[in-house]
Design a protein around this motif. Structure first.
Motif, PDB file in Angstrom:
ATOM      1  N   LEU A 118       0.832  -1.201   0.000  1.00  0.00           N
ATOM      2  CA  LEU A 118       0.000   0.000   0.000  1.00  0.00           C
ATOM      3  C   LEU A 118       0.871   1.257   0.000  1.00  0.00           C
ATOM      4  CD1 LEU A 118      -2.876   1.204   0.186  1.00  0.00           C
ATOM      5  CD2 LEU A 118      -2.641   1.083   2.679  1.00  0.00           C
ATOM      6  N   ALA A 119       1.963   1.226   0.763  1.00  0.00           N
ATOM      7  CA  ALA A 119       2.894   2.363   0.784  1.00  0.00           C
ATOM      8  C   ALA A 119       3.551   2.538  -0.582  1.00  0.00           C
ATOM      9  CB  ALA A 119       3.950   2.167   1.872  1.00  0.00           C
ATOM     10  N   TRP A 120       3.832   1.420  -1.286  1.00  0.00           N
ATOM     11  CA  TRP A 120       4.395   1.519  -2.651  1.00  0.00           C
ATOM     12  C   TRP A 120       3.405   2.215  -3.578  1.00  0.00           C
ATOM     13  CZ3 TRP A 120       8.353  -0.589  -6.001  1.00  0.00           C
ATOM     14  CH2 TRP A 120       9.502  -0.955  -5.311  1.00  0.00           C
ATOM     15  N   TRP A 121       2.136   1.917  -3.412  1.00  0.00           N
ATOM     16  CA  TRP A 121       1.120   2.534  -4.254  1.00  0.00           C
ATOM     17  C   TRP A 121       0.915   4.000  -3.871  1.00  0.00           C
ATOM     18  CZ3 TRP A 121      -3.783   4.283  -2.631  1.00  0.00           C
ATOM     19  CH2 TRP A 121      -4.598   4.717  -3.673  1.00  0.00           C
ATOM     20  N   ARG A 122       0.811   4.262  -2.575  1.00  0.00           N
ATOM     21  CA  ARG A 122       0.536   5.628  -2.099  1.00  0.00           C
ATOM     22  C   ARG A 122       1.740   6.553  -2.227  1.00  0.00           C
ATOM     23  NH1 ARG A 122      -0.272  10.092  -1.408  1.00  0.00           N
ATOM     24  NH2 ARG A 122      -1.380  11.155   0.249  1.00  0.00           N
ATOM     25  N   PHE A 123       2.920   6.036  -1.959  1.00  0.00           N
ATOM     26  CA  PHE A 123       4.160   6.806  -2.027  1.00  0.00           C
ATOM     27  C   PHE A 123       5.137   6.056  -2.931  1.00  0.00           C
ATOM     28  CE2 PHE A 123       2.592   7.167   2.445  1.00  0.00           C
ATOM     29  CZ  PHE A 123       2.104   8.462   2.375  1.00  0.00           C
ATOM     30  N   PRO A 124       4.968   6.125  -4.236  1.00  0.00           N
ATOM     31  CA  PRO A 124       5.801   5.311  -5.126  1.00  0.00           C
ATOM     32  C   PRO A 124       7.283   5.682  -5.026  1.00  0.00           C
ATOM     33  CG  PRO A 124       4.430   6.837  -6.385  1.00  0.00           C
ATOM     34  CD  PRO A 124       4.036   6.980  -4.949  1.00  0.00           C
ATOM     35  N   PRO A 125       8.137   4.665  -5.133  1.00  0.00           N
ATOM     36  CA  PRO A 125       9.572   4.941  -5.111  1.00  0.00           C
ATOM     37  C   PRO A 125       9.998   5.619  -6.410  1.00  0.00           C
ATOM     38  CG  PRO A 125       9.185   2.625  -5.516  1.00  0.00           C
ATOM     39  CD  PRO A 125       7.856   3.250  -5.239  1.00  0.00           C
ATOM     40  N   HIS A 126      11.132   6.281  -6.359  1.00  0.00           N
ATOM     41  CA  HIS A 126      11.656   6.908  -7.572  1.00  0.00           C
ATOM     42  C   HIS A 126      13.117   6.516  -7.750  1.00  0.00           C
ATOM     43  CE1 HIS A 126      13.896   9.904  -5.217  1.00  0.00           C
ATOM     44  NE2 HIS A 126      12.831  10.007  -4.472  1.00  0.00           N
ATOM     45  N   ARG A 127      13.493   6.453  -8.993  1.00  0.00           N
ATOM     46  CA  ARG A 127      14.897   6.171  -9.307  1.00  0.00           C
ATOM     47  C   ARG A 127      15.634   7.493  -9.299  1.00  0.00           C
ATOM     48  NH1 ARG A 127      15.674   0.890 -11.731  1.00  0.00           N
ATOM     49  NH2 ARG A 127      13.633  -0.002 -12.101  1.00  0.00           N
ATOM     50  N   ASP A 128      16.794   7.480  -8.656  1.00  0.00           N
ATOM     51  CA  ASP A 128      17.607   8.693  -8.551  1.00  0.00           C
ATOM     52  C   ASP A 128      18.242   8.978  -9.908  1.00  0.00           C
ATOM     53  OD1 ASP A 128      18.924  10.863  -7.577  1.00  0.00           O
ATOM     54  OD2 ASP A 128      20.385   9.726  -6.400  1.00  0.00           O
ATOM     55  N   SER A 129      18.062  10.172 -10.393  1.00  0.00           N
ATOM     56  CA  SER A 129      18.628  10.546 -11.695  1.00  0.00           C
ATOM     57  C   SER A 129      20.111  10.855 -11.592  1.00  0.00           C
ATOM     58  CB  SER A 129      17.876  11.754 -12.261  1.00  0.00           C
ATOM     59  OG  SER A 129      18.100  12.873 -11.435  1.00  0.00           O
ATOM     60  N   GLY A 130      20.608  10.938 -10.356  1.00  0.00           N
ATOM     61  CA  GLY A 130      22.014  11.245 -10.168  1.00  0.00           C
ATOM     62  C   GLY A 130      22.296  12.731 -10.106  1.00  0.00           C
ATOM     63  N   LYS A 131      21.272  13.555 -10.318  1.00  0.00           N
ATOM     64  CA  LYS A 131      21.439  14.998 -10.270  1.00  0.00           C
ATOM     65  C   LYS A 131      21.110  15.500  -8.878  1.00  0.00           C
ATOM     66  CE  LYS A 131      20.058  15.539 -15.056  1.00  0.00           C
ATOM     67  NZ  LYS A 131      19.056  16.045 -15.961  1.00  0.00           N
ATOM     68  N   GLY A 132      22.010  16.234  -8.286  1.00  0.00           N
ATOM     69  CA  GLY A 132      21.765  16.830  -6.978  1.00  0.00           C
ATOM     70  C   GLY A 132      21.705  15.789  -5.873  1.00  0.00           C
ATOM     71  N   ARG A 133      21.475  16.254  -4.677  1.00  0.00           N
ATOM     72  CA  ARG A 133      21.381  15.373  -3.511  1.00  0.00           C
ATOM     73  C   ARG A 133      20.120  15.692  -2.763  1.00  0.00           C
ATOM     74  NH1 ARG A 133      25.535  12.160  -2.545  1.00  0.00           N
ATOM     75  NH2 ARG A 133      24.945  12.003  -0.396  1.00  0.00           N
ATOM     76  N   ASP A 134      19.545  14.664  -2.169  1.00  0.00           N
ATOM     77  CA  ASP A 134      18.333  14.876  -1.367  1.00  0.00           C
ATOM     78  C   ASP A 134      18.678  15.496  -0.035  1.00  0.00           C
ATOM     79  OD1 ASP A 134      16.825  13.767  -3.329  1.00  0.00           O
ATOM     80  OD2 ASP A 134      16.685  11.785  -2.372  1.00  0.00           O
ATOM     81  N   ALA A 135      17.735  16.249   0.479  1.00  0.00           N
ATOM     82  CA  ALA A 135      17.932  16.861   1.793  1.00  0.00           C
ATOM     83  C   ALA A 135      17.599  15.887   2.876  1.00  0.00           C
ATOM     84  CB  ALA A 135      17.042  18.093   1.927  1.00  0.00           C
TER      85      ALA A 135
END
Length: 135
Positions: A118-135
């Protein structure tokens, strides 16, 4: 051979695995509410899904956790008695091991896996494009 030390090490690894599975879902849900992008990284979500899938499939096939089996074998090799437990063994076993019929665990793990999906559906994962860094 230090069987008791190895048994405690397996118990710590087991605890870490349980913490990753349970805490991972908590992090995904809370992290999305708090806008933490890293909780949706593909590698994290895939590892989390694989971990709970392993647990569910193993219980569906009527198998015990290999970490539990290994730890038990190591404790027997160490000649551990019924009340001859280390601090780590005593407290971690109280936290992660429960007495219940096997079907209860199968049902609980299956429901938990459903929540992960359900979490996969509600909050789908994303592939990192390699640009920038997450906070």
């Amino acid at each position: 051979m230090p069987y008791r030390f190895l048994a405690d090490a397996v118990l710590l690894i087991h605890f870490g695995f349980v913490l990753f599975v349970v805490g991972g879902l908590v992090l995904v849900v809370a992290g999305n509410w708090l806008h933490w992008r890293w909780v949706n990284r593909w590698w994290f979500r895939l590892a989390h899904l694989a971990a709970i899938a392993f647990v569910v499939l193993q219980t569906w096939f009527g198998q015990f956790c290999p970490l539990t089996t290994l730890e038990s074998w190591l404790r027997v090799q160490a000649g551990a008695g019924a009340y001859d437990r280390s601090f780590i063994e005593h407290w971690l076993q109280r936290l992660i091991f429960f007495e219940a019929p096997f079907w209860v665990f199968t049902a609980a793990y299956t429901v938990f896996a459903g929540l992960v999906l359900l979490a996969w559906w509600r909050f789908p994962p994303h592939r990192d494009s390699g640009k920038g860094r997450d906070a």
